[in-house]
Write a protein that holds these residues in place. Structure first.
Motif, PDB file in Angstrom:
ATOM      1  N   PHE A 127      -3.855   3.934 -13.536  1.00  0.00           N
ATOM      2  CA  PHE A 127      -2.835   4.205 -15.411  1.00  0.00           C
ATOM      3  C   PHE A 127      -3.725   5.748 -14.900  1.00  0.00           C
ATOM      4  O   PHE A 127      -4.743   5.852 -15.145  1.00  0.00           O
ATOM      5  CB  PHE A 127      -2.687   3.656 -15.920  1.00  0.00           C
ATOM      6  CG  PHE A 127      -1.881   2.624 -15.718  1.00  0.00           C
ATOM      7  CD1 PHE A 127      -0.582   2.612 -15.187  1.00  0.00           C
ATOM      8  CD2 PHE A 127      -2.987   1.299 -15.625  1.00  0.00           C
ATOM      9  CE1 PHE A 127       0.474   1.339 -15.035  1.00  0.00           C
ATOM     10  CE2 PHE A 127      -1.865   0.141 -15.228  1.00  0.00           C
ATOM     11  CZ  PHE A 127      -0.585   0.391 -14.478  1.00  0.00           C
ATOM     12  N   ASP A 128      -2.993   6.918 -15.133  1.00  0.00           N
ATOM     13  CA  ASP A 128      -3.326   7.691 -15.902  1.00  0.00           C
ATOM     14  C   ASP A 128      -4.818   8.077 -17.122  1.00  0.00           C
ATOM     15  O   ASP A 128      -5.058   8.330 -16.925  1.00  0.00           O
ATOM     16  CB  ASP A 128      -2.389   9.281 -16.303  1.00  0.00           C
ATOM     17  CG  ASP A 128      -1.184   9.397 -15.079  1.00  0.00           C
ATOM     18  OD1 ASP A 128      -1.804   9.392 -13.878  1.00  0.00           O
ATOM     19  OD2 ASP A 128      -0.028   9.228 -15.083  1.00  0.00           O
ATOM     20  N   ARG A 183      -4.068   7.672 -10.527  1.00  0.00           N
ATOM     21  CA  ARG A 183      -2.685   6.294 -10.951  1.00  0.00           C
ATOM     22  C   ARG A 183      -2.640   5.799  -9.447  1.00  0.00           C
ATOM     23  O   ARG A 183      -2.677   6.419  -8.851  1.00  0.00           O
ATOM     24  CB  ARG A 183      -1.959   6.617 -11.581  1.00  0.00           C
ATOM     25  CG  ARG A 183      -0.320   5.803 -11.644  1.00  0.00           C
ATOM     26  CD  ARG A 183       1.002   6.552 -12.360  1.00  0.00           C
ATOM     27  NE  ARG A 183       1.443   5.482 -12.709  1.00  0.00           N
ATOM     28  CZ  ARG A 183       2.874   5.994 -13.409  1.00  0.00           C
ATOM     29  NH1 ARG A 183       2.872   6.775 -13.780  1.00  0.00           N
ATOM     30  NH2 ARG A 183       3.599   4.802 -13.648  1.00  0.00           N
ATOM     31  N   VAL A 184      -2.485   3.545  -9.664  1.00  0.00           N
ATOM     32  CA  VAL A 184      -2.561   3.810  -8.393  1.00  0.00           C
ATOM     33  C   VAL A 184      -1.991   2.067  -7.853  1.00  0.00           C
ATOM     34  O   VAL A 184      -2.853   1.440  -9.357  1.00  0.00           O
ATOM     35  CB  VAL A 184      -4.554   4.269  -6.552  1.00  0.00           C
ATOM     36  CG1 VAL A 184      -5.033   3.324  -8.081  1.00  0.00           C
ATOM     37  CG2 VAL A 184      -4.082   3.413  -5.860  1.00  0.00           C
ATOM     38  N   PHE A 185      -1.381   1.870  -7.669  1.00  0.00           N
ATOM     39  CA  PHE A 185      -1.752   0.317  -7.004  1.00  0.00           C
ATOM     40  C   PHE A 185      -1.048   0.030  -5.794  1.00  0.00           C
ATOM     41  O   PHE A 185      -0.678   0.322  -4.826  1.00  0.00           O
ATOM     42  CB  PHE A 185      -0.377  -0.445  -7.639  1.00  0.00           C
ATOM     43  CG  PHE A 185       0.150  -1.536  -7.535  1.00  0.00           C
ATOM     44  CD1 PHE A 185      -0.297  -2.485  -8.690  1.00  0.00           C
ATOM     45  CD2 PHE A 185       1.208  -2.434  -7.007  1.00  0.00           C
ATOM     46  CE1 PHE A 185      -0.466  -3.778  -8.491  1.00  0.00           C
ATOM     47  CE2 PHE A 185       1.445  -3.555  -7.116  1.00  0.00           C
ATOM     48  CZ  PHE A 185       0.781  -4.646  -8.242  1.00  0.00           C
ATOM     49  N   GLU A 186      -2.039  -0.781  -5.674  1.00  0.00           N
ATOM     50  CA  GLU A 186      -2.421  -1.694  -4.144  1.00  0.00           C
ATOM     51  C   GLU A 186      -3.047  -2.725  -4.249  1.00  0.00           C
ATOM     52  O   GLU A 186      -3.425  -3.358  -4.889  1.00  0.00           O
ATOM     53  CB  GLU A 186      -3.106  -0.891  -3.419  1.00  0.00           C
ATOM     54  CG  GLU A 186      -2.784   0.744  -2.871  1.00  0.00           C
ATOM     55  CD  GLU A 186      -3.452   1.131  -1.914  1.00  0.00           C
ATOM     56  OE1 GLU A 186      -4.763   0.651  -2.298  1.00  0.00           O
ATOM     57  OE2 GLU A 186      -4.024   2.380  -1.598  1.00  0.00           O
ATOM     58  N   SER A 187      -2.214  -3.807  -3.229  1.00  0.00           N
ATOM     59  CA  SER A 187      -2.582  -5.825  -3.529  1.00  0.00           C
ATOM     60  C   SER A 187      -2.254  -5.997  -1.689  1.00  0.00           C
ATOM     61  O   SER A 187      -1.211  -5.478  -1.161  1.00  0.00           O
ATOM     62  CB  SER A 187      -1.965  -5.912  -4.665  1.00  0.00           C
ATOM     63  OG  SER A 187      -0.368  -6.091  -4.240  1.00  0.00           O
ATOM     64  N   ASP A 188      -3.073  -7.039  -2.092  1.00  0.00           N
ATOM     65  CA  ASP A 188      -2.960  -7.758  -1.088  1.00  0.00           C
ATOM     66  C   ASP A 188      -2.747  -9.313  -1.205  1.00  0.00           C
ATOM     67  O   ASP A 188      -3.772  -9.270  -2.609  1.00  0.00           O
ATOM     68  CB  ASP A 188      -4.440  -7.798  -0.108  1.00  0.00           C
ATOM     69  CG  ASP A 188      -4.014  -6.123   0.729  1.00  0.00           C
ATOM     70  OD1 ASP A 188      -2.540  -5.864   1.562  1.00  0.00           O
ATOM     71  OD2 ASP A 188      -5.249  -5.930   0.589  1.00  0.00           O
ATOM     72  N   THR A 232      -5.493   1.123 -18.965  1.00  0.00           N
ATOM     73  CA  THR A 232      -5.464   0.561 -17.534  1.00  0.00           C
ATOM     74  C   THR A 232      -6.657  -0.450 -18.018  1.00  0.00           C
ATOM     75  O   THR A 232      -6.629  -1.441 -17.398  1.00  0.00           O
ATOM     76  CB  THR A 232      -6.661   1.698 -16.815  1.00  0.00           C
ATOM     77  OG1 THR A 232      -5.979   2.362 -15.839  1.00  0.00           O
ATOM     78  CG2 THR A 232      -7.459   0.524 -15.247  1.00  0.00           C
ATOM     79  N   GLY A 233      -7.405  -0.637 -18.947  1.00  0.00           N
ATOM     80  CA  GLY A 233      -8.486  -0.953 -20.098  1.00  0.00           C
ATOM     81  C   GLY A 233      -7.165  -2.281 -20.477  1.00  0.00           C
ATOM     82  O   GLY A 233      -7.639  -3.568 -20.094  1.00  0.00           O
ATOM     83  N   GLN A 234      -6.096  -2.281 -20.859  1.00  0.00           N
ATOM     84  CA  GLN A 234      -5.855  -2.815 -21.832  1.00  0.00           C
ATOM     85  C   GLN A 234      -4.953  -3.780 -20.839  1.00  0.00           C
ATOM     86  O   GLN A 234      -4.542  -5.269 -20.811  1.00  0.00           O
ATOM     87  CB  GLN A 234      -4.272  -2.376 -22.367  1.00  0.00           C
ATOM     88  CG  GLN A 234      -5.036  -1.430 -23.372  1.00  0.00           C
ATOM     89  CD  GLN A 234      -3.950  -0.523 -24.647  1.00  0.00           C
ATOM     90  OE1 GLN A 234      -2.707  -0.269 -24.198  1.00  0.00           O
ATOM     91  NE2 GLN A 234      -4.292   0.365 -25.828  1.00  0.00           N
ATOM     92  N   HIS A 279       1.127  -1.294   0.166  1.00  0.00           N
ATOM     93  CA  HIS A 279      -0.213   0.316   0.177  1.00  0.00           C
ATOM     94  C   HIS A 279       0.698   1.197   0.474  1.00  0.00           C
ATOM     95  O   HIS A 279       1.412   1.800   0.663  1.00  0.00           O
ATOM     96  CB  HIS A 279      -0.675  -0.081   0.934  1.00  0.00           C
ATOM     97  CG  HIS A 279      -2.203  -0.806   1.275  1.00  0.00           C
ATOM     98  ND1 HIS A 279      -2.953  -1.233   0.335  1.00  0.00           N
ATOM     99  CD2 HIS A 279      -1.661  -2.138   1.596  1.00  0.00           C
ATOM    100  CE1 HIS A 279      -3.591  -2.677   0.587  1.00  0.00           C
ATOM    101  NE2 HIS A 279      -2.934  -3.117   1.823  1.00  0.00           N
ATOM    102  N   GLY A 280       1.136   1.640  -1.258  1.00  0.00           N
ATOM    103  CA  GLY A 280       2.330   3.347  -1.047  1.00  0.00           C
ATOM    104  C   GLY A 280       3.531   2.482  -0.440  1.00  0.00           C
ATOM    105  O   GLY A 280       4.059   1.590  -1.917  1.00  0.00           O
ATOM    106  N   ASN A 281       4.012   3.079   0.516  1.00  0.00           N
ATOM    107  CA  ASN A 281       5.558   3.178   0.525  1.00  0.00           C
ATOM    108  C   ASN A 281       5.507   1.734   1.701  1.00  0.00           C
ATOM    109  O   ASN A 281       6.571   1.307   2.134  1.00  0.00           O
ATOM    110  CB  ASN A 281       6.005   4.702   1.276  1.00  0.00           C
ATOM    111  CG  ASN A 281       6.193   5.059  -0.124  1.00  0.00           C
ATOM    112  OD1 ASN A 281       6.873   4.357  -0.954  1.00  0.00           O
ATOM    113  ND2 ASN A 281       5.635   6.762   0.284  1.00  0.00           N
TER     114      ASN A 281
END
Length: 347
Positions: free
Chosen positions: A270-271, A303-308, A276-278, A48-50
């Motif tokens: 993404f921006d 623009r975001v990337f988070e994962s569990d 994002t769709g691709q 989650h971010g940093n």
């Protein structure tokens, strides 16, 4: 007497046989446990971010042997336990850490004591200087008189040194002029020699260029022949059969190692919404081929990337050995080795 000796020998042999049978059964039991009891693994992580966190554990035989680790703030502590007893990092590391803390505390105390001692010495020195002020004043007056006579001698010596320096400069200028004349003549002679050697250099460069061109053509011809041989080897029957065997066994290995529980929660954005769709399409294609069903939440605004992620599964040593033995002793591998050696000798 004779029968008693035979009875003793028989008892000794029976005890030896019992011990050997016990050891044999113990070895069989241990090998069976190692081969057929699976190693279970459990891994979970989040991004989650940093903030990056991870935690994992591998255990065998109902946590008889277990290895656990963490990852937080760039540190990876771990614990190895056997039958519930902590083996690693062990007591030695803990003792070293305690000693380090004690040494740091002692250094801090020593710094404080040295500061206090420096303050007391400075006070004592200031008092001594006040007491000895009168005597130092008299001594300084006598020293000033002696210094006045020495300064006159130093002025005379400085004048002589200046005259010597001027004379040395004149001599150095004359020597430099003579050297420059000699260098000019040498440069002229060397340039004339260089002009005489220009035709030879041109001829040598033409020879080198022609030799290089010949070598290039020869390499291209030999390269074509080698490329044909490599193509025949790659698309030959031996290579293709071996690739098929490896593919089948790798798929079998993946089916065995594949996690029994796989939970992935992702948020991707993404921006550009089109990007994002691709990316979502690529992830869907890959997950469909691998048989994975993650939960992906797209964000088309920022623009975001988070994962569990959470993974649980097991691995059996017997299956791994079976696959390795099957690949190592197959006929396709022997034929592949023979063809590879033959083409390597040619190349």
């Amino acid at each position: 007497m004779f029968f008693t000796i035979l009875a003793i020998i028989g008892k000794i042999l029976l005890t030896i046989l019992k011990i050997l049978l016990f050891l044999l059964l113990l070895v069989l039991l241990v090998t069976g446990l190692v081969l057929f009891v699976p190693v279970r693994y459990d891994f979970s992580g989040s991004y989650h971010g940093n903030d990056i966190r991870a935690e994992g554990e591998a255990s065998w035989l109902i946590h008889f042997i277990s290895l656990r680790f963490w990852y937080r703030d760039g540190k990876t502590p771990y614990i190895l336990r056997i039958a519930g007893i902590k083996i690693l990092p062990g007591k030695i590391k803990e003792k070293q850490e305690r000693k380090g803390k004690q040494k740091a505390g002692a250094k801090h105390k020593n710094k404080k004591t040295t500061r206090k001692s420096n303050k007391t010495t400075a006070k004592n020195e200031s008092k001594d200087s006040v007491v000895k002020g009168g005597k130092d004043f008299l001594i300084k007056n006598d020293a000033d008189r002696a210094d006045a006579g020495e300064e006159k001698l130093e002025d005379v010596q400085k004048v002589d040194l200046k005259k010597d320096i001027k004379q040395n400069k004149k001599n150095n200028k004359q020597k430099n002029k003579d050297k420059q004349k000699k260098c000019l003549w040498k440069n002229i002679v060397s340039k004339l020699k260089g002009l005489m050697q220009i035709p030879k250099k041109i001829a040598n460069t033409f020879k080198k260029v022609s030799d290089a061109v010949k070598k290039i053509f020869a390499a291209v011809r030999s390269g074509k022949e080698k490329a044909v041989l490599v193509k025949e080897f790659v698309f030959g029957r031996e290579c293709l059969d071996f690739v098929c065997v490896v593919r089948d066994n790798v798929l079998h290995l993946w089916r065995h190692i594949k996690p029994k529980l796989l939970r992935i929660d992702m948020t991707i954005g993404f921006d550009d919404p089109a990007v994002t769709g691709q990316v979502l399409g690529v992830i869907a294609a890959f997950c469909g081929a691998a048989g994975i069903m993650p939960c992906v939440t797209p964000d088309f605004e920022k623009r975001v990337f988070e994962s569990d992620i959470e993974i649980k599964g097991r691995v059996t040593v017997f299956v791994l050995l079976k696959i390795l033995i099957k690949v190592y002793f197959c006929e396709e591998l022997k034929e592949f080795k023979k063809s590879y050696k033959s083409i390597r000798e040619v190349l």
